[in-house]
Scaffold this motif. Structure first.
Motif, PDB file in Angstrom:
ATOM      1  N   ILE A 142       0.817  -1.214   0.000  1.00 24.99           N
ATOM      2  CA  ILE A 142       0.000   0.000   0.000  1.00 24.99           C
ATOM      3  C   ILE A 142       0.851   1.264   0.000  1.00 24.99           C
ATOM      4  O   ILE A 142       0.407   2.334  -0.407  1.00 24.99           O
ATOM      5  N   GLN A 143       2.118   1.129   0.440  1.00 24.80           N
ATOM      6  CA  GLN A 143       3.017   2.277   0.440  1.00 24.80           C
ATOM      7  C   GLN A 143       3.622   2.534  -0.935  1.00 24.80           C
ATOM      8  O   GLN A 143       4.316   3.538  -1.130  1.00 24.80           O
ATOM      9  N   ASP A 144       3.358   1.622  -1.892  1.00 27.13           N
ATOM     10  CA  ASP A 144       3.906   1.772  -3.245  1.00 27.13           C
ATOM     11  C   ASP A 144       2.842   2.160  -4.271  1.00 27.13           C
ATOM     12  O   ASP A 144       3.158   2.710  -5.319  1.00 27.13           O
ATOM     13  N   CYS A 145       1.573   1.848  -3.994  1.00 25.89           N
ATOM     14  CA  CYS A 145       0.528   2.088  -5.002  1.00 25.89           C
ATOM     15  C   CYS A 145      -0.846   2.116  -4.345  1.00 25.89           C
ATOM     16  O   CYS A 145      -1.002   1.740  -3.177  1.00 25.89           O
ATOM     17  N   ASN A 146      -1.825   2.589  -5.117  1.00 21.56           N
ATOM     18  CA  ASN A 146      -3.220   2.560  -4.670  1.00 21.56           C
ATOM     19  C   ASN A 146      -3.887   1.319  -5.228  1.00 21.56           C
ATOM     20  O   ASN A 146      -3.812   1.072  -6.427  1.00 21.56           O
ATOM     21  N   ILE A 147      -4.569   0.572  -4.364  1.00 22.48           N
ATOM     22  CA  ILE A 147      -5.174  -0.680  -4.805  1.00 22.48           C
ATOM     23  C   ILE A 147      -6.689  -0.636  -4.612  1.00 22.48           C
ATOM     24  O   ILE A 147      -7.187  -0.209  -3.576  1.00 22.48           O
ATOM     25  N   LYS A 188     -11.833   7.874  -4.966  1.00 20.34           N
ATOM     26  CA  LYS A 188     -12.139   6.942  -3.870  1.00 20.34           C
ATOM     27  C   LYS A 188     -10.957   6.061  -3.509  1.00 20.34           C
ATOM     28  O   LYS A 188     -10.673   5.834  -2.330  1.00 20.34           O
ATOM     29  N   THR A 189     -10.279   5.512  -4.526  1.00 22.78           N
ATOM     30  CA  THR A 189      -9.161   4.608  -4.247  1.00 22.78           C
ATOM     31  C   THR A 189      -8.035   5.333  -3.525  1.00 22.78           C
ATOM     32  O   THR A 189      -7.432   4.789  -2.597  1.00 22.78           O
ATOM     33  N   PHE A 215     -10.653  -3.196   5.132  1.00 15.90           N
ATOM     34  CA  PHE A 215     -11.535  -2.494   4.202  1.00 15.90           C
ATOM     35  C   PHE A 215     -10.935  -2.437   2.805  1.00 15.90           C
ATOM     36  O   PHE A 215      -9.782  -2.039   2.625  1.00 15.90           O
ATOM     37  N   ILE A 216     -11.731  -2.843   1.821  1.00 16.58           N
ATOM     38  CA  ILE A 216     -11.307  -2.769   0.428  1.00 16.58           C
ATOM     39  C   ILE A 216     -12.356  -2.030  -0.381  1.00 16.58           C
ATOM     40  O   ILE A 216     -13.548  -2.039  -0.047  1.00 16.58           O
ATOM     41  N   LEU A 217     -11.905  -1.384  -1.442  1.00 18.52           N
ATOM     42  CA  LEU A 217     -12.800  -0.674  -2.348  1.00 18.52           C
ATOM     43  C   LEU A 217     -13.046  -1.536  -3.577  1.00 18.52           C
ATOM     44  O   LEU A 217     -12.098  -1.958  -4.248  1.00 18.52           O
ATOM     45  N   ILE A 218     -14.325  -1.779  -3.875  1.00 18.10           N
ATOM     46  CA  ILE A 218     -14.704  -2.535  -5.061  1.00 18.10           C
ATOM     47  C   ILE A 218     -15.511  -1.609  -5.967  1.00 18.10           C
ATOM     48  O   ILE A 218     -16.433  -0.924  -5.510  1.00 18.10           O
ATOM     49  N   THR A 239     -13.717   4.026  -9.091  1.00 19.47           N
ATOM     50  CA  THR A 239     -12.716   4.677  -8.233  1.00 19.47           C
ATOM     51  C   THR A 239     -12.735   6.197  -8.330  1.00 19.47           C
ATOM     52  O   THR A 239     -11.970   6.870  -7.644  1.00 19.47           O
ATOM     53  N   ASN A 240     -13.586   6.768  -9.158  1.00 19.51           N
ATOM     54  CA  ASN A 240     -13.611   8.217  -9.365  1.00 19.51           C
ATOM     55  C   ASN A 240     -14.046   8.964  -8.107  1.00 19.51           C
ATOM     56  O   ASN A 240     -14.661   8.380  -7.206  1.00 19.51           O
ATOM     57  N   PRO A 241     -13.759  10.265  -8.026  1.00 19.35           N
ATOM     58  CA  PRO A 241     -14.176  11.041  -6.847  1.00 19.35           C
ATOM     59  C   PRO A 241     -15.689  11.031  -6.667  1.00 19.35           C
ATOM     60  O   PRO A 241     -16.440  11.006  -7.645  1.00 19.35           O
TER      61      PRO A 241
END
Length: 914
Positions: free
Chosen positions: A662-667, A843-844, A871-874, A877-879
């Motif tokens: 998570i410190q390298d990218c948004n998932i 969101k992501t 918690f994960i986002l499915i 991903t837009n604002p």
């Protein structure tokens, strides 16, 4: 025949007709017709002349029409004439208002004659009319079972099951032992095809029941073929994996074999030999081939038993690695299933021809088996043509299953069954495309293997929006009630409740049929949901977007028994990937999920997690190219079943420094990219920014309170304005009333994923099934509760979770949890998440930044992924809140330019005039 003989014959016939006309007002019984037939050979012309002699079409006329109908069916095997005179009788009885037992009987008979003609849809119509006439309990009971048998033949096994469970108790109460025997045997066939533990137990119950009745009625003579079918039915059920008992199966098969030999019936003997072969095949006993050969020796290629026998011989040779013979027999099975000539191309068959396949379960399993054989042949020969044939075969399988789901199946459980049947073949085709280095095909098969039914349901909902409101409301109300009753039935065998469900489903089906007739353009079953293409997807990507889609195939290549492969996709690149050690990856995923679900408190736990999470990182992102590709990017993961419920952001990208991914990218995550594209196009109109539901304490005092959710609510209320409902205001009714108008729906409460997933409100629960008939317009649903992304996993569809339920009901994206969460850390992460959303972050980025903030502000065991990775986002991903400042600036500039032009024009005009 000479002229004189002809004259005498016609004279005799004329006299007979004249004499018979004198009997116009009496009834011709079936026996009388038999006797008369010996003298003059009754014809259609004769029957018409008798009926035309009646002065009025009354009940007696109807009885004579009935006699001719049954005579032509029974003695001439002329189903068309049986139907003709049956329809005459039906029409007369309706005209004179005699909808009695005779009326029920003729409706049943017309259904039967059409069934024998294989006009199944017409037969269904008349059987159901016989049920609805309700004048003969016995005929109604028989009709229920006959409808069940037709649905069995059409491949709608769960619907078939429901009709039998309605009809068999009525047969037992109002029918004969012989009728109960016949229908119980057919019911066992349905149970065998469903092949679940529950269905096999039901089949055994009814067979044991009828067996017990037969033994207590020893003086009654039974049809030997029925007694044979009883023994064969027992053998089939005891051969099932759920109740495998080779001793009992062998006993019953041999009893059946003796009966078949006494009957000198080659067909029945062939079936028993084939079934014995299947039993020995399951026991890995080479004697199976002997029995299969004995079965085929009767040359019954026109019968469905030959299809299954060839399929099982193919499986036998596959186990022996005699692949050419295996392929030869599976081709024979398929040619027999689809009624095509040897080596003809099944792919050219029409939809109707495919749907008329004799045994759909055998056809599907044979197509799936053929894919496996072709892959094995590739491994043996290294000939790429076998992979290409495999892909064509799987494409046909996909078309066939789609037809079955669209046209022959209405029960969702049967749809899940068909999707599970083809899941492994899809993954095998993905692996084949990988070996062919065909990235487009890889992508296509990964897409068709995921969430087809969810796509179908959402597509149907969009169609229904075009219907008048009262019709969509009626549809929704019926579905809600059915789903509610079905959930209650899951926990019991309440026969009254089962009857209620059956009646409701009948009403609902009639409702849908009537809507389809009136609005065919909105309710067509032919839903062609084409997966998004790789080219179209890549055009939609931003330069910072990376998609990684995974697929697991359980096909052995050398010493490797499983193969986890995938595609890394950017706007300009498509890179295939393969986990170096797929088997160890699967084992490590299980360990990883277990370690995530609790805080890491000891050095041993920390080291085990570090090793596991680092190993998985190197397996799932196996090359330096892919590792570099995802750095500082928005990475969308499309998991398969193997990776469901696995938060990849907690992987260790640098083992020595304990650096999380998570410190390298948004998932973020997606069910499928086709679903994401369809879902984001839905129109969502709202006037409220947020509906927040936080019971904190519950009406049921045995449920533990959630004190930190009050803080979570207060913090977020200071960030975003909207409806914040706490304590008894956080009720289920308020949720149903207010949430559909909200851009964000937030639930800070308890949830449960075991059994039937559900969300706890202050006063009551919201079960998963209610989400299927609830409508929301949310751009984002936040399930700040435990295990909201967990549920039953269905191959080819994914997890039947609360998160999926909210997508089903309209959500554009969902934040959900993967284990029992800590409410204190949740409150902190959620507060920062909303601050980030309000700052117009996508969101992501908003969720990932909130997790990074948590990691930055905590130390030691509090940094465990347990606290922040759940918690994960499915989805999208837009604002949530778009920044309109730039658009306003452009609008202002445009207005200014217009004003300047206008000013210049009028200024010039004023000077000219002056």
């Amino acid at each position: 025949m000479c002229f004189f003989n002809k004259f005498i014959y016609h004279l005799f016939l004329s006299l007979s007709l004249t004499l018979c006309s004198l009997k116009t007002y009496s009834q011709y019984s079936y026996k009388e017709l038999l006797e008369l037939d010996k003298k003059i050979s009754i014809t259609e012309t004769y029957a018409d002349s008798i009926l035309s002699a009646f002065e009025k079409k009354d009940a007696l006329f109807a009885k004579n029409a009935h006699g001719f109908s049954y005579f032509f069916y029974r003695e001439r095997q002329n189903f068309d004439l049986g139907i003709k005179y049956g329809l005459v009788e039906k029409s007369v009885l309706e005209n004179v208002g005699l909808k009695n037992s005779d009326y029920s009987n003729i409706l049943y008979n017309i259904g039967k004659y059409n069934f024998l003609k294989k006009e199944y849809n017409i037969a269904l119509d008349f059987y159901k009319k016989s049920i609805n006439s309700d004048a003969s309990k016995f005929k109604s009971a028989q009709s229920y079972c006959q409808v069940g048998y037709i649905y069995f033949l059409q491949g709608d096994y769960h619907k078939s099951l429901n009709y039998y469970l309605k009809g068999l108790p009525l047969i037992e109460k109002h029918g004969t032992i012989k009728s109960l025997l016949a229908h119980s045997i057919n019911f066992a066939l349905v149970c065998n095809k469903l092949n679940s533990k529950k269905s096999i137990a039901r089949g055994l119950y009814y067979l044991n029941n009828i067996d017990s009745i037969i033994k207590t009625n020893s003086n009654t003579s039974f049809n030997k073929s029925h007694l044979y079918n009883l023994q064969n039915g027992f053998g089939n059920l005891y051969t099932s994996n759920h109740f495998l008992n080779s001793k009992k199966a062998n006993f019953h098969y041999n009893k059946g074999l003796n009966l078949a030999k006494k009957l000198n019936d080659h067909y029945l003997t062939s079936i028993i030999y084939s079934n014995l072969g299947e039993l020995y095949l399951k026991m890995d006993n080479d004697s199976s081939l002997y029995y299969f050969s004995k079965s085929l020796s009767f040359n019954l290629d026109g019968e469905s038993i030959a299809n299954e026998t060839h399929k099982n011989i193919s499986l036998f040779y596959l186990k022996k690695n005699v692949l050419e013979k295996s392929l030869n027999h599976i081709e024979k099975s398929l040619n027999l299933c689809f009624l095509t000539k040897r080596n003809s191309d099944i792919r050219i068959l029409t939809s109707r021809e495919l749907l008329n396949t004799k045994d759909k379960r055998v056809a599907v399993s044979s197509l799936a088996l053929k894919s496996t054989i072709l892959f094995k042949l590739y491994l043996k020969t290294n000939n790429l043509s076998f992979l290409k044939k495999l892909i064509k075969n799987t494409s046909l399988l996909n078309d066939f299953i789609t037809l079955l789901i669209n046209y022959n199946t209405t029960e969702i459980d049967t749809k899940y069954l068909w999707r599970e049947e083809v899941y492994d073949s899809f993954n095998l085709s993905t692996l084949s495309a990988y070996l062919l280095n065909d990235k487009e095909l890889m992508f296509r098969f990964m897409e068709v293997s995921k969430t087809f039914l969810l796509l179908q349901e959402i597509s149907k909902k969009r169609q229904l929006l075009n219907l008048p409101f009262q019709l969509t409301k009626r549809d929704n109300d019926l579905r809600r009630t059915i789903l509610s009753y079905e959930e209650r039935l899951d926990n019991s065998e309440n026969f009254d409740l089962r009857d209620s469900i059956f009646s409701l489903k009948t009403i609902y089906q009639n409702f849908k049929d009537s809507i389809q007739k009136i609005y065919p353009e909105y309710t067509s079953p032919d839903q062609k949901i084409e997966p998004i293409t790789l080219e179209t997807l890549k055009k939609s990507l931003d330069k910072n977007d990376v998609i990684i889609s995974f697929s697991m195939s359980n096909m052995e290549i050398g010493e490797t028994k499983s193969n986890l492969i995938g595609l890394a996709i950017t706007k300009n690149k498509t890179i295939p990937l393969k986990a170096p050690d797929s088997e160890k990856t699967i084992e490590s995923l299980s360990t990883y999920r277990k370690l995530l679900s609790t805080p890491l408190k000891t050095k041993e736990e920390l080291n085990e997690f570090k090793l596991t999470a680092s190993f998985l990182y190197n397996q799932l992102f196996p090359t330096s190219e892919i590792k570099n590709l995802i750095q500082q990017k928005n990475v969308l993961i499309v998991p398969d079943v193997t990776l469901e419920n696995t938060p990849l952001e907690a992987l260790i990208s640098e083992k020595d420094s304990f650096r999380y991914l998570i410190q390298d990218c948004n998932i973020s995550y997606a069910y499928s990219l086709t679903f994401s594209e369809l879902n984001k196009d839905l129109i969502r109109k709202t006037s409220n920014d947020i509906s927040f539901y936080s019971p904190i304490k519950f009406g049921n005092t045995t449920i533990s309170s959630l004190p930190f959710t009050e803080k979570e609510s207060n913090n977020i209320e200071g960030i975003i304005s909207g409806d914040f409902l706490e304590f008894n205001n956080a009720s289920k009714r308020n949720f149903i009333n207010y949430s559909p108008n909200s851009k964000i729906i937030h639930l800070a409460t308890h949830a449960n994923a075991s059994g039937n997933p559900q969300i706890q409100f202050y006063d009551s629960i919201l079960p998963l099934h209610e989400l299927y008939t609830y409508k929301n317009n949310a751009d984002l649903v936040v399930l700040s509760a435990c295990e909201t992304n967990l549920g039953e996993i269905k191959k080819g569809e994914g997890v039947l979770s609360l998160a999926r339920g909210f997508f089903h009901s309209g959500a554009n994206s969902v934040v959900s949890s993967l284990w029992k969460i800590n409410d204190a850390s949740t409150s902190e992460i959620m507060t920062n998440f909303y601050k980030n959303l309000k700052d117009n972050q996508p969101k992501t980025l908003a969720l990932n930044n909130a997790k990074r903030s948590y990691l930055k502000n905590h130390s030691l065991s509090e940094k465990s992924p347990y606290y922040w990775a759940s918690f994960i986002l499915i989805g999208d991903t837009n604002p949530v809140f778009e920044d309109y400042y730039f658009e306003l600036f452009l609008l202002s500039m445009a207005i200014l330019v217009i004003l300047l032009v206008v000013f210049k024009f009028y200024n010039k005009k004023w000077v000219t005039n002056f």
